[in-house]
Design a protein around this motif. Structure first.
Motif, PDB file in Angstrom:
ATOM      1  N   VAL A 368       3.246  23.855  -4.067  1.00 11.71           N
ATOM      2  CA  VAL A 368       2.566  22.564  -4.276  1.00 11.71           C
ATOM      3  C   VAL A 368       2.278  22.362  -5.768  1.00 11.71           C
ATOM      4  N   ILE A 369       1.688  23.374  -6.401  1.00 15.29           N
ATOM      5  CA  ILE A 369       1.298  23.226  -7.807  1.00 15.29           C
ATOM      6  C   ILE A 369       2.529  23.036  -8.689  1.00 15.29           C
ATOM      7  N   ARG A 370       3.602  23.771  -8.374  1.00 12.44           N
ATOM      8  CA  ARG A 370       4.806  23.644  -9.213  1.00 12.44           C
ATOM      9  C   ARG A 370       5.526  22.324  -8.953  1.00 12.44           C
ATOM     10  N   HIS A 371       5.508  21.870  -7.703  1.00 11.12           N
ATOM     11  CA  HIS A 371       6.178  20.601  -7.412  1.00 11.12           C
ATOM     12  C   HIS A 371       5.479  19.428  -8.103  1.00 11.12           C
ATOM     13  N   TYR A 372       4.161  19.337  -7.917  1.00 11.11           N
ATOM     14  CA  TYR A 372       3.430  18.172  -8.441  1.00 11.11           C
ATOM     15  C   TYR A 372       3.118  18.317  -9.931  1.00 11.11           C
ATOM     16  N   GLY A 373       2.863  19.569 -10.345  1.00 10.97           N
ATOM     17  CA  GLY A 373       2.313  19.768 -11.684  1.00 10.97           C
ATOM     18  C   GLY A 373       0.881  19.231 -11.689  1.00 10.97           C
ATOM     19  N   VAL A 374       0.126  19.610 -12.689  1.00  9.57           N
ATOM     20  CA  VAL A 374      -1.268  19.144 -12.765  1.00  9.57           C
ATOM     21  C   VAL A 374      -1.294  17.619 -12.814  1.00  9.57           C
ATOM     22  N   GLU A 375      -0.342  17.053 -13.542  1.00  7.42           N
ATOM     23  CA  GLU A 375      -0.313  15.596 -13.708  1.00  7.42           C
ATOM     24  C   GLU A 375      -0.119  14.879 -12.368  1.00  7.42           C
ATOM     25  N   GLY A 376       0.797  15.398 -11.551  1.00  5.40           N
ATOM     26  CA  GLY A 376       1.068  14.765 -10.256  1.00  5.40           C
ATOM     27  C   GLY A 376      -0.130  14.874  -9.322  1.00  5.40           C
ATOM     28  N   LEU A 377      -0.758  16.025  -9.321  1.00  5.75           N
ATOM     29  CA  LEU A 377      -1.939  16.201  -8.460  1.00  5.75           C
ATOM     30  C   LEU A 377      -3.045  15.240  -8.903  1.00  5.75           C
ATOM     31  N   GLN A 378      -3.286  15.207 -10.203  1.00 10.93           N
ATOM     32  CA  GLN A 378      -4.342  14.311 -10.704  1.00 10.93           C
ATOM     33  C   GLN A 378      -4.036  12.863 -10.339  1.00 10.93           C
ATOM     34  N   HIS A 379      -2.782  12.484 -10.470  1.00  7.56           N
ATOM     35  CA  HIS A 379      -2.396  11.097 -10.179  1.00  7.56           C
ATOM     36  C   HIS A 379      -2.797  10.710  -8.754  1.00  7.56           C
ATOM     37  N   HIS A 380      -2.426  11.574  -7.794  1.00  6.33           N
ATOM     38  CA  HIS A 380      -2.669  11.210  -6.389  1.00  6.33           C
ATOM     39  C   HIS A 380      -4.151  11.284  -6.022  1.00  6.33           C
ATOM     40  N   ILE A 381      -4.876  12.219  -6.617  1.00  9.34           N
ATOM     41  CA  ILE A 381      -6.318  12.306  -6.329  1.00  9.34           C
ATOM     42  C   ILE A 381      -7.023  11.064  -6.893  1.00  9.34           C
ATOM     43  N   ARG A 382      -6.655  10.698  -8.108  1.00  4.97           N
ATOM     44  CA  ARG A 382      -7.251   9.477  -8.711  1.00  4.97           C
ATOM     45  C   ARG A 382      -6.937   8.260  -7.853  1.00  4.97           C
ATOM     46  N   GLU A 383      -5.735   8.216  -7.337  1.00  6.53           N
ATOM     47  CA  GLU A 383      -5.323   7.079  -6.522  1.00  6.53           C
ATOM     48  C   GLU A 383      -6.183   7.013  -5.249  1.00  6.53           C
ATOM     49  N   HIS A 384      -6.406   8.163  -4.597  1.00  9.81           N
ATOM     50  CA  HIS A 384      -7.239   8.183  -3.392  1.00  9.81           C
ATOM     51  C   HIS A 384      -8.666   7.728  -3.714  1.00  9.81           C
ATOM     52  N   VAL A 385      -9.194   8.221  -4.821  1.00  9.96           N
ATOM     53  CA  VAL A 385     -10.563   7.836  -5.186  1.00  9.96           C
ATOM     54  C   VAL A 385     -10.604   6.333  -5.466  1.00  9.96           C
ATOM     55  N   HIS A 386      -9.597   5.862  -6.145  1.00 11.40           N
ATOM     56  CA  HIS A 386      -9.532   4.428  -6.466  1.00 11.40           C
ATOM     57  C   HIS A 386      -9.494   3.594  -5.175  1.00 11.40           C
ATOM     58  N   LEU A 387      -8.690   4.020  -4.207  1.00 14.89           N
ATOM     59  CA  LEU A 387      -8.588   3.273  -2.942  1.00 14.89           C
ATOM     60  C   LEU A 387      -9.923   3.260  -2.208  1.00 14.89           C
ATOM     61  N   GLN A 390     -12.229   0.902  -3.896  1.00 15.35           N
ATOM     62  CA  GLN A 390     -11.868  -0.477  -3.586  1.00 15.35           C
ATOM     63  C   GLN A 390     -12.432  -0.858  -2.209  1.00 15.35           C
ATOM     64  N   PHE A 391     -12.296   0.069  -1.264  1.00 12.76           N
ATOM     65  CA  PHE A 391     -12.805  -0.157   0.084  1.00 12.76           C
ATOM     66  C   PHE A 391     -14.323  -0.386   0.031  1.00 12.76           C
ATOM     67  N   ALA A 392     -15.023   0.452  -0.751  1.00  9.29           N
ATOM     68  CA  ALA A 392     -16.483   0.340  -0.854  1.00  9.29           C
ATOM     69  C   ALA A 392     -16.862  -1.039  -1.400  1.00  9.29           C
ATOM     70  N   GLU A 393     -16.070  -1.526  -2.340  1.00  8.26           N
ATOM     71  CA  GLU A 393     -16.331  -2.841  -2.932  1.00  8.26           C
ATOM     72  C   GLU A 393     -16.192  -3.937  -1.864  1.00  8.26           C
ATOM     73  N   TRP A 394     -15.154  -3.823  -1.031  1.00  7.45           N
ATOM     74  CA  TRP A 394     -14.976  -4.813   0.033  1.00  7.45           C
ATOM     75  C   TRP A 394     -16.169  -4.803   0.991  1.00  7.45           C
ATOM     76  N   VAL A 395     -16.645  -3.588   1.305  1.00  6.05           N
ATOM     77  CA  VAL A 395     -17.786  -3.479   2.219  1.00  6.05           C
ATOM     78  C   VAL A 395     -19.015  -4.150   1.589  1.00  6.05           C
ATOM     79  N   ARG A 396     -19.236  -3.838   0.311  1.00  6.44           N
ATOM     80  CA  ARG A 396     -20.404  -4.415  -0.393  1.00  6.44           C
ATOM     81  C   ARG A 396     -20.366  -5.941  -0.400  1.00  6.44           C
ATOM     82  N   ASN A 397     -19.162  -6.477  -0.459  1.00  7.59           N
ATOM     83  CA  ASN A 397     -19.041  -7.947  -0.563  1.00  7.59           C
ATOM     84  C   ASN A 397     -19.037  -8.645   0.787  1.00  7.59           C
ATOM     85  N   ASP A 398     -19.224  -7.890   1.855  1.00  8.32           N
ATOM     86  CA  ASP A 398     -19.232  -8.504   3.187  1.00  8.32           C
ATOM     87  C   ASP A 398     -20.663  -8.463   3.726  1.00  8.32           C
TER      88      ASP A 398
END
Ligand SMILES: Cc1ncc(COP(=O)(O)O)c(C=O)c1O
Length: 478
Positions: A368-387, A390-398
């Motif tokens: 896993v670590i060699r396939h993704y590299g630190v950069e790839g892992l960080q990218h996907h974790i940031r993306e999950h946090v971002h999503l 975004q969901f929390a923002e939608w909830v707040r606005n409803d």
């Protein structure tokens, strides 16, 4: 001479079947969104479809694969579906699965360095890499006083930490004489139930696990911890262990590690940090403020099998003082003696956990670590946090919904304002629809829905669709 009779799969047959199996898995992942995320079977339905007796004669592999489709798949809850938002992720990935396959293929049992040096040395090396990748203190490195080991689960890691703390507090006499009922451990009311189990198994007793109150953010109150420790000492008891959590299961509460560590320092208590899911976020430096003070911990663990694309099971556990752990768990029967161990120059991981035998789990982590590299892992974790944000923002606005707890990372706790019954109906209908899978918790006595983003292939469209479906079900209530 005639060939000896054999029922084994030949290497050539294995090659063919293996290709078919890999094709099956790849197809499964391609069509995974077509399945209801939560299995819709009734209790007993899978067993009823299985023959009462085992086959007297071996069957064809084709027959087996057909039954995987016919019998097993309907009974699978699809943790690898991008529409899985329940509990916490258990996110697999191509490299992780292939690393696991290689581990089975090599079939190594790595209880001792000498029973497969690569099994031990790769593990030590990858866990040293992770110390740097997660911003953990250097004392957890194998080149220092500590070191890391792969355990099956966070539950086992907590148990090992508690056992080492118990021995440290009793000058290694509890292993010999048993516990005297005076040892006390501390966690918060939000700590994972595995700590209760650990207190039972370690012989402290659940009554000697103090559950410390939390603040409005579901984080442990260090002052309440200090008060309880002092009261216990006054009562003649022996406080020995504190578990602090980075990302509690229920609400992603973040215990203040630095303040808790200060209490531990004052009273010489072992501090274990459980970062089961949220530890993966520490791959990204911007989230490391959540583990401020971790340099004072005696042990730490996180589960790559939750959020770091590594198939279950894989828990990484570090200690600052490996001797305390080894002295706690080491037993040396004659049949395990060997020159390498006696030379003192190798690690024998059998002394670092409960069981003796161990699989070559570091392969999947390495892949896993060699396939993704630190950069790839960080990218996907940031993306999950971002999503999740975004969901929390939608909830707040409803106006019909509210956020129920701070959401610093990938878990959003929220609820419909219509009360427990409304939330139960929304959740049940969503889960029955098969479109997505959500689970719940109770916060401040109120039913709360948990939206946990972390499956490998979850993208904006999945989270957006989930929110639309939640809103649809809420509108139906009206
Ligand atoms: C904070 C925390 N600790 C421990 C655990 C237990 O994990 P495992 O299944 O690895 O024992 C979990 C999983 O729910 C968790 O969220």
């Amino acid at each position: 001479m005639p060939d000896e009779k054999s029922f084994h799969m030949t290497p050539e047959e294995f090659r063919q079947r293996g290709h078919a199996m890999v094709d099956w898995i790849a197809d499964y992942h391609s069509r995974i969104e077509s399945f209801p995320v939560l299995s819709q079977v009734k209790p007993g339905q899978i067993r009823a479809a299985l023959p009462e007796n085992p086959p007297a004669q071996g069957e064809s592999f084709d027959a087996l694969l057909k039954d995987v489709d016919r019998v097993i798949l309907p009974g699978v809850t699809h943790w690898q579906s991008p529409n899985f938002f329940a509990y916490f992720p258990c996110n697999a990935s191509g490299p992780g699965i292939l690393g696991d396959l290689l581990s089975s293929g090599l079939g190594v049992q790595g209880m001792l360095w000498s029973t497969s040096p690569a099994c031990t040395e790769l593990e030590t090396h990858v866990l040293d890499w992770l110390v740097g990748m997660l911003g953990l203190p250097e004392k957890f490195l194998s080149s220092s006083s500590g070191g890391g080991v792969i355990q099956d689960t966070a539950s086992s890691a907590a148990l090992c930490a508690l056992l080492a703390a118990r021995e440290r507090a009793t000058n290694y006499s509890s292993n010999k004489k048993g516990c005297d009922g005076k040892l006390v451990a501390y966690a918060s009311t939000q700590t994972h139930s595995s700590l209760e189990k650990a207190a039972m198994i370690a012989g402290l007793g659940v009554e000697n696990l103090r559950l410390i109150e939390v603040d409005e953010k579901f984080a442990m109150h260090p002052e309440a911890l200090a008060r309880q420790v002092e009261a216990d000492k006054k009562a003649g008891l022996t406080p020995c262990f504190v578990c602090a959590t980075i990302g509690t299961t229920s609400s992603n509460g973040m215990d203040p590690i630095a303040a808790i560590a200060e209490v531990c320092r004052q009273h010489n208590l072992w501090l274990h940090v459980d970062a089961a899911m949220s530890g993966t976020a520490m791959l990204c430096p911007e989230f490391r403020y959540l583990q401020n003070g971790v340099e004072l911990a005696h042990s730490y663990n996180f589960n790559p099998h939750k959020w770091m694309f590594t198939s279950f099971d894989c828990n990484c556990f570090w200690v600052a003082d490996r001797n305390a752990l080894i002295q706690t768990l080491s037993i040396l029967p004659e049949y395990l003696r060997n020159q390498a161990s006696e030379s003192g120059s190798v690690i024998d991981y059998r002394d670092w956990h409960i069981q003796l035998g161990r699989r070559f789990r570091s392969l999947k982590l390495w892949f896993v670590i060699r396939h993704y590299g630190v950069e790839g892992l960080q990218h996907h974790i940031r993306e999950h946090v971002h999503l999740a944000q975004q969901f929390a923002e939608w909830v707040r606005n409803d106006d019909g919904f509210e956020i129920a707890a701070p959401a610093p990372l990938n878990l959003v706790c929220f609820r419909h304002k219509g009360g427990d019954a409304a939330n139960q109906i929304i959740m049940d209908r969503l889960n029955r629809s098969g479109d997505l899978y959500l689970t719940h918790t109770k916060l401040n006595g109120k039913m709360t829905l948990r939206m946990c983003v972390g499956q490998t292939n979850t993208q904006t469209r999945h989270v957006k669709r989930a929110w639309e479906r939640i809103q649809e079900e809420a509108q139906k209530l009206a």
